[in-house]
Design an enzyme around this catalytic site. Sequence first.
Site, PDB file in Angstrom:
ATOM      1  N   GLU A  80      12.349 -26.201   2.091  1.00  7.21           N
ATOM      2  CA  GLU A  80      13.815 -26.126   2.151  1.00  7.21           C
ATOM      3  C   GLU A  80      14.457 -27.447   2.588  1.00  7.21           C
ATOM      4  O   GLU A  80      15.661 -27.632   2.405  1.00  7.21           O
ATOM      5  CB  GLU A  80      14.251 -24.992   3.089  1.00  7.21           C
ATOM      6  CG  GLU A  80      13.997 -23.578   2.554  1.00  7.21           C
ATOM      7  CD  GLU A  80      12.608 -23.044   2.836  1.00  7.21           C
ATOM      8  OE1 GLU A  80      11.768 -23.792   3.412  1.00  7.21           O
ATOM      9  OE2 GLU A  80      12.335 -21.878   2.474  1.00  7.21           O
ATOM     10  N   ASP A 117       6.997 -25.571   5.013  1.00  7.34           N
ATOM     11  CA  ASP A 117       8.150 -24.682   5.048  1.00  7.34           C
ATOM     12  C   ASP A 117       8.879 -24.878   6.365  1.00  7.34           C
ATOM     13  O   ASP A 117       8.261 -25.174   7.386  1.00  7.34           O
ATOM     14  CB  ASP A 117       7.689 -23.224   4.932  1.00  7.34           C
ATOM     15  CG  ASP A 117       8.843 -22.291   4.578  1.00  7.34           C
ATOM     16  OD1 ASP A 117       9.014 -22.000   3.383  1.00  7.34           O
ATOM     17  OD2 ASP A 117       9.568 -21.859   5.496  1.00  7.34           O
ATOM     18  N   GLU A 147      20.799 -10.570  19.158  1.00  2.00           N
ATOM     19  CA  GLU A 147      20.460 -10.785  17.750  1.00  2.00           C
ATOM     20  C   GLU A 147      21.703 -10.612  16.880  1.00  2.00           C
ATOM     21  O   GLU A 147      22.711 -10.046  17.305  1.00  2.00           O
ATOM     22  CB  GLU A 147      19.353  -9.812  17.319  1.00  2.00           C
ATOM     23  CG  GLU A 147      17.960 -10.257  17.764  1.00  2.00           C
ATOM     24  CD  GLU A 147      17.407 -11.413  16.911  1.00  2.00           C
ATOM     25  OE1 GLU A 147      18.135 -11.935  16.049  1.00  2.00           O
ATOM     26  OE2 GLU A 147      16.241 -11.779  17.134  1.00  2.00           O
ATOM     27  N   HIS A 161      13.160 -19.545  13.975  1.00  4.01           N
ATOM     28  CA  HIS A 161      12.578 -18.337  14.577  1.00  4.01           C
ATOM     29  C   HIS A 161      13.038 -18.209  16.025  1.00  4.01           C
ATOM     30  O   HIS A 161      13.464 -19.188  16.643  1.00  4.01           O
ATOM     31  CB  HIS A 161      11.044 -18.402  14.537  1.00  4.01           C
ATOM     32  CG  HIS A 161      10.471 -18.191  13.172  1.00  4.01           C
ATOM     33  ND1 HIS A 161       9.941 -16.999  12.767  1.00  4.01           N
ATOM     34  CD2 HIS A 161      10.380 -19.030  12.119  1.00  4.01           C
ATOM     35  CE1 HIS A 161       9.529 -17.105  11.508  1.00  4.01           C
ATOM     36  NE2 HIS A 161       9.791 -18.328  11.091  1.00  4.01           N
TER      37      HIS A 161
HETATM   38 MN   LIG Z   1      10.560 -20.692   2.802  1.00  2.00          MN
END
Ligand SMILES: [Mn+2]
Length: 496
Positions: free
Chosen positions: A235, A167, A291, A171
Amino acid sequence: MSRDNTVIDLRSALELLKTIPGQLIETDEPVKAHAELAGVYRYVGAGGTVKRPTREGPAMIFNNIEGMPGARVAIGVLASRKRVGYLFGEKPERLGFFLNDALKSPVDPVVIPNEKAACQEVVHYATDPDFDIRKLVPAPTNTEEDAGPYITLGMCYASDPASGASDITIHRLCLQDKDLVSMYFVPGARHLEIFRQKAEAEGRPLPISISIGVDPAIEIASCFEAPTTPLGFNELSIAGAIRKRPVELTQCLTINEKCIANAEYVIEGELIPNYRMPEDRSTGTGKAMPEFPGYTGDAIKEIPVIRVKAVTHRINPIMQTCIGSSEEHVSMAGIPTEASILQMVERAIPGRVLNVYCHPAGGGKYMAIIQFKKFTANDEGRQKQAATLAFAAFNELKHIWLVDEDVDPFDTNDVLWAMTTRYQGDVDTIMMPGVRLHPLDPSSSPEYSPSIRDKGCACKMIFDCTVPFHLKHRFERTKFMELDPRRFAPGLFPEE
Ligand SMILES: [Mn+2]
């Protein structure tokens, strides 16, 4: 626009942007990576939820980072929907459909030999006594109160210790020490978090590679989330579909994991089991970094940590970064969400949703505008079904605006016009309180309202700004003569 397949990595993306007026600028002016670089780009092109004044502008390359000879930093590559359109050879308003098409024909990544991998042209091992990631990777500290230098566009790649499925996700990564990087996982079932927990339960480290400075197709594809890309869905196969060519990986040198072969930088490391530190251990500010909702995130008290084994990079690498609250986040989070919504709604209610826009006000995550066409009286009410399906397609979505086919979802003035003349608050507002949303929205907290039981467990809303079908004839917009204005104002209108 023609499909442009010449982009294969960050450098070729920057080369393409150089050929398009207004899309990329460079500066040789010395800049501090600490607060100054992001401070400059706030004015140049950040947009999104950044405090005003800011604007949509060009991407920017800083060629002279103070204290780091030779380092270069690119920022804002995706901080404009128009620019994302150029990078993918697609009209900006069709990008959600473009990604939805890519989802239908995934192309799996391939592995190439190390000697062909540009990302390993230069290798620094952490066993070297002089090794310090903070001197090797010019990660900016975005504001004065941030917890430290952050890697904001690191493609984190890891694999399920049980199944081997891989994956890729972005982050929040803070450089904490010469070989330590903290990694934030939003609570919930993020896929890398599941892999990390599985490894930790067995007391084992989880190998992880962080590739920085890659083809923007990878950066966008990595932002797809479940249910569109369920656990076990790599992905990178969507990035392969976007370019109609597999993403090339290569084996890392110090860990059993792959990385993106043409990345500018790769950090190889392991998530340390049963080890945590305060995210703001160096500053004690209680703050993390800007953020996407437009606020600085709180530092996490006990955050998982990666022990770095090596940093590899290309010759003359280009660091890539973004401001977390900029339009760049809107592109990366929002366009995949648009594709996810289109995919889910199209299966249930084919042909009615004409477009969807994940608006910058929500950082691409919290707010969507759905353009819905009611063809018959029987379609009345289906627009609300479309909205509930959109909530299912992306669980962090908070507010949905529904508009008719004659309203441009990308034009906020037009959407607010629909809300003003086609919406009555008491009958056209649908509230769903007590639904799990997202913890970074500061209004989704028990202190804000006693109706909120837990941080991020708050109210979803649908604003139905569509005209009731039986009243359509009363809501026709003024009709002007249809003609070609270019004869009267040549050059004013871009080529179709
Ligand atoms: Mn994923």
